[in-house]
Design an enzyme around this catalytic site. Structure first.
Site, PDB file in Angstrom:
ATOM      1  N   ARG A   1     -18.878  25.978 123.228  1.00 21.33           N
ATOM      2  CA  ARG A   1     -17.219  26.227 122.854  1.00 21.33           C
ATOM      3  C   ARG A   1     -17.437  27.722 122.476  1.00 21.33           C
ATOM      4  O   ARG A   1     -16.494  28.459 122.698  1.00 21.33           O
ATOM      5  CB  ARG A   1     -17.005  25.312 121.626  1.00 21.33           C
ATOM      6  CG  ARG A   1     -16.588  23.858 122.403  1.00 21.33           C
ATOM      7  CD  ARG A   1     -16.043  23.201 121.059  1.00 21.33           C
ATOM      8  NE  ARG A   1     -15.834  21.723 121.460  1.00 21.33           N
ATOM      9  CZ  ARG A   1     -15.486  20.856 120.642  1.00 21.33           C
ATOM     10  NH1 ARG A   1     -15.185  20.877 119.553  1.00 21.33           N
ATOM     11  NH2 ARG A   1     -15.328  19.512 121.255  1.00 21.33           N
TER      12      ARG A   1
ATOM     13  N   TRP B   1      -9.750  15.629 122.112  1.00 21.35           N
ATOM     14  CA  TRP B   1      -8.733  16.799 121.931  1.00 21.35           C
ATOM     15  C   TRP B   1      -9.262  17.769 123.155  1.00 21.35           C
ATOM     16  O   TRP B   1      -8.343  18.374 123.828  1.00 21.35           O
ATOM     17  CB  TRP B   1      -9.044  17.271 120.489  1.00 21.35           C
ATOM     18  CG  TRP B   1      -8.533  18.692 120.065  1.00 21.35           C
ATOM     19  CD1 TRP B   1      -7.556  19.425 120.671  1.00 21.35           C
ATOM     20  CD2 TRP B   1      -9.075  19.701 119.525  1.00 21.35           C
ATOM     21  NE1 TRP B   1      -7.383  20.647 120.228  1.00 21.35           N
ATOM     22  CE2 TRP B   1      -8.130  20.781 119.684  1.00 21.35           C
ATOM     23  CE3 TRP B   1     -10.267  19.620 118.563  1.00 21.35           C
ATOM     24  CZ2 TRP B   1      -8.369  21.940 118.777  1.00 21.35           C
ATOM     25  CZ3 TRP B   1     -10.315  20.915 117.429  1.00 21.35           C
ATOM     26  CH2 TRP B   1      -9.637  22.188 118.014  1.00 21.35           C
TER      27      TRP B   1
ATOM     28  N   ASP C   1      -8.890   8.342 119.084  1.00 17.73           N
ATOM     29  CA  ASP C   1      -7.666   9.092 118.711  1.00 17.73           C
ATOM     30  C   ASP C   1      -7.253  10.104 120.031  1.00 17.73           C
ATOM     31  O   ASP C   1      -8.210  10.734 120.364  1.00 17.73           O
ATOM     32  CB  ASP C   1      -8.058   9.863 117.541  1.00 17.73           C
ATOM     33  CG  ASP C   1      -6.934  10.957 117.003  1.00 17.73           C
ATOM     34  OD1 ASP C   1      -6.114  10.558 116.214  1.00 17.73           O
ATOM     35  OD2 ASP C   1      -7.243  11.929 117.060  1.00 17.73           O
TER      36      ASP C   1
ATOM     37  N   GLN D   1     -11.806  20.008 129.379  1.00 13.14           N
ATOM     38  CA  GLN D   1     -13.318  20.383 129.838  1.00 13.14           C
ATOM     39  C   GLN D   1     -14.123  19.645 130.664  1.00 13.14           C
ATOM     40  O   GLN D   1     -14.992  20.073 131.298  1.00 13.14           O
ATOM     41  CB  GLN D   1     -14.093  20.368 128.392  1.00 13.14           C
ATOM     42  CG  GLN D   1     -13.945  21.512 127.295  1.00 13.14           C
ATOM     43  CD  GLN D   1     -14.661  21.444 126.079  1.00 13.14           C
ATOM     44  OE1 GLN D   1     -15.207  20.391 125.522  1.00 13.14           O
ATOM     45  NE2 GLN D   1     -14.961  22.397 125.547  1.00 13.14           N
TER      46      GLN D   1
ATOM     47  N   ASN E   1     -24.240  10.559 117.954  1.00 14.84           N
ATOM     48  CA  ASN E   1     -23.310  10.650 116.991  1.00 14.84           C
ATOM     49  C   ASN E   1     -22.918   9.285 116.209  1.00 14.84           C
ATOM     50  O   ASN E   1     -23.092   9.239 114.850  1.00 14.84           O
ATOM     51  CB  ASN E   1     -21.827  11.067 117.501  1.00 14.84           C
ATOM     52  CG  ASN E   1     -21.845  12.358 118.025  1.00 14.84           C
ATOM     53  OD1 ASN E   1     -22.883  13.417 117.377  1.00 14.84           O
ATOM     54  ND2 ASN E   1     -20.859  12.872 118.656  1.00 14.84           N
TER      55      ASN E   1
ATOM     56  N   TYR F   1      -2.403  17.096 123.615  1.00 11.82           N
ATOM     57  CA  TYR F   1      -3.769  17.102 124.031  1.00 11.82           C
ATOM     58  C   TYR F   1      -3.802  17.452 125.681  1.00 11.82           C
ATOM     59  O   TYR F   1      -3.278  16.623 126.540  1.00 11.82           O
ATOM     60  CB  TYR F   1      -4.784  16.315 123.796  1.00 11.82           C
ATOM     61  CG  TYR F   1      -5.097  16.205 122.357  1.00 11.82           C
ATOM     62  CD1 TYR F   1      -4.500  17.067 121.460  1.00 11.82           C
ATOM     63  CD2 TYR F   1      -5.646  15.255 121.755  1.00 11.82           C
ATOM     64  CE1 TYR F   1      -4.973  17.169 120.129  1.00 11.82           C
ATOM     65  CE2 TYR F   1      -6.115  14.904 120.469  1.00 11.82           C
ATOM     66  CZ  TYR F   1      -5.589  15.870 119.499  1.00 11.82           C
ATOM     67  OH  TYR F   1      -5.813  15.868 118.113  1.00 11.82           O
TER      68      TYR F   1
END
Length: 333
Positions: A228, A21, A49, A27, A294, A54
């Site tokens: 962010r 996204w 995904d 970024q 993650n 985007y």
């Protein structure tokens, strides 16, 4: 990596999904994006995904390049349709038959594939008859361009109505993609129970509450450079979590993560996956090492007493208002 079924289908996804996204074509540079996808593949993530909106279609292009040389049958590629893209003309948004058909053709070209595994209605379109939308999705399934159909941020009522129509047309809605985390639980009251009744499971985004649950934001401290919250264009997405009260409570979760010998970020992902109606959590990454961290949340079990403790710590800071699940009243143009 562990895998879970989407809805009551026979389709499995990796319970950690790589999403692009805010990263690809935005970024991070393309070469960095290629490295993060390579790290995701190495870590066992098979599900990816994205969405046409985007980076105004560019994120799909980057992901297509990154996955180009992989065995297609070994991947699950997910994308979405709804938001305005391209020239943003009157038919470049929504869930009309015209926009859905033109969008899937564009997505397939950018992703360099003949089909997508899951095509998702990115929001609910109040201006197009639901019958038209469901008929278009059903036709794409029969054409083989789409294998499964999902939605994103639909209300409980919309999921029920959509599923009834879909089944009448010979296919099913298998998933919903809402925001969900320890701090944002608006789907628990209505969306999850209704989804369970309709054979739908959740693919959730922002399981770390835009990074707040990683613990990197400290109450009263300067914002980390490059985060962010420090980015003027992204700060509005995260500001609801940035009070000293919320950040202080988040820091109280660290001893619980330490008890399980995991990071706070891993705790937040594992917490989401503890819900039986959650099929997967979407994570993004700007650095390859973030992916490896993650993925370590896959398979982590959180004891019941710890789940209760988490609720006690976060208390009134948790957003639970079911009315916050909604789509724009009118199409964006």
């Amino acid at each position: 990596m562990q895998f879970r079924y989407l809805g009551d289908s026979g389709f499995k996804v990796s319970e950690i999904i790589y999403g692009n996204w805010l990263t690809h074509a935005s970024q991070i540079a393309d070469d960095q994006a290629m490295m993060t996808v390579a790290a995701a593949l190495e870590a066992g993530i098979t599900t990816y995904d994205t969405a046409d909106v985007y980076a105004n279609q560019a994120a799909e292009t980057v992901l297509g390049k990154a996955l180009k040389n992989q065995r297609r049958e070994g991947l699950e590629i997910l994308t979405k349709v709804y938001w305005p893209v391209a020239e943003k003309g009157p038919n470049d948004t929504g869930l009309s038959r015209k926009h859905i058909f033109e969008s899937i053709n564009g997505s397939l070209k950018r992703l360099q594939t003949d089909y997508v595994d899951l095509y998702q209605a990115h929001r609910y379109d109040y201006e197009t008859p639901l019958e038209e939308t469901m008929q278009a999705f059903g036709d794409l399934v029969r054409m083989g361009k789409v294998l499964y159909v999902g939605v994103s941020e639909w209300t409980a009522e919309q999921i029920s109505e959509g599923q009834k129509l879909a089944k009448g047309l010979g296919f099913k809605i298998v998933s919903n993609q809402p925001q969900y985390s320890m701090l944002y639980r608006v789907i628990e009251e209505k969306v999850i129970p209704t989804s369970e009744q309709n054979g739908v499971t959740q693919i959730v985004w922002s399981p770390m509450a835009q990074g707040v649950l990683s613990g990197k934001y400290l109450p009263g401290a300067p914002l980390p450079e490059g985060s962010r919250a420090a980015d003027p264009e992204l700060a509005s997405i995260i500001e609801k979590y940035m009070s000293d009260e919320v950040l202080t409570k988040v820091q109280l979760l660290k001893p619980l993560a330490d008890e399980l010998s995991i990071t706070m970020a891993q705790l937040s992902i594992a917490w989401v996956l503890n819900n039986s109606n959650i099929s997967a959590a979407i994570v993004g990454a700007s650095k390859p090492e973030q992916i490896a961290s993650n993925v370590a949340a896959s398979g982590v079990k959180i004891p019941k007493e710890m789940l209760i403790k988490i609720d006690e710590i976060l208390g009134s800071s948790v957003v639970r208002d079911a009315s916050l699940t909604k789509s724009p009243e009118g199409r964006m143009s």
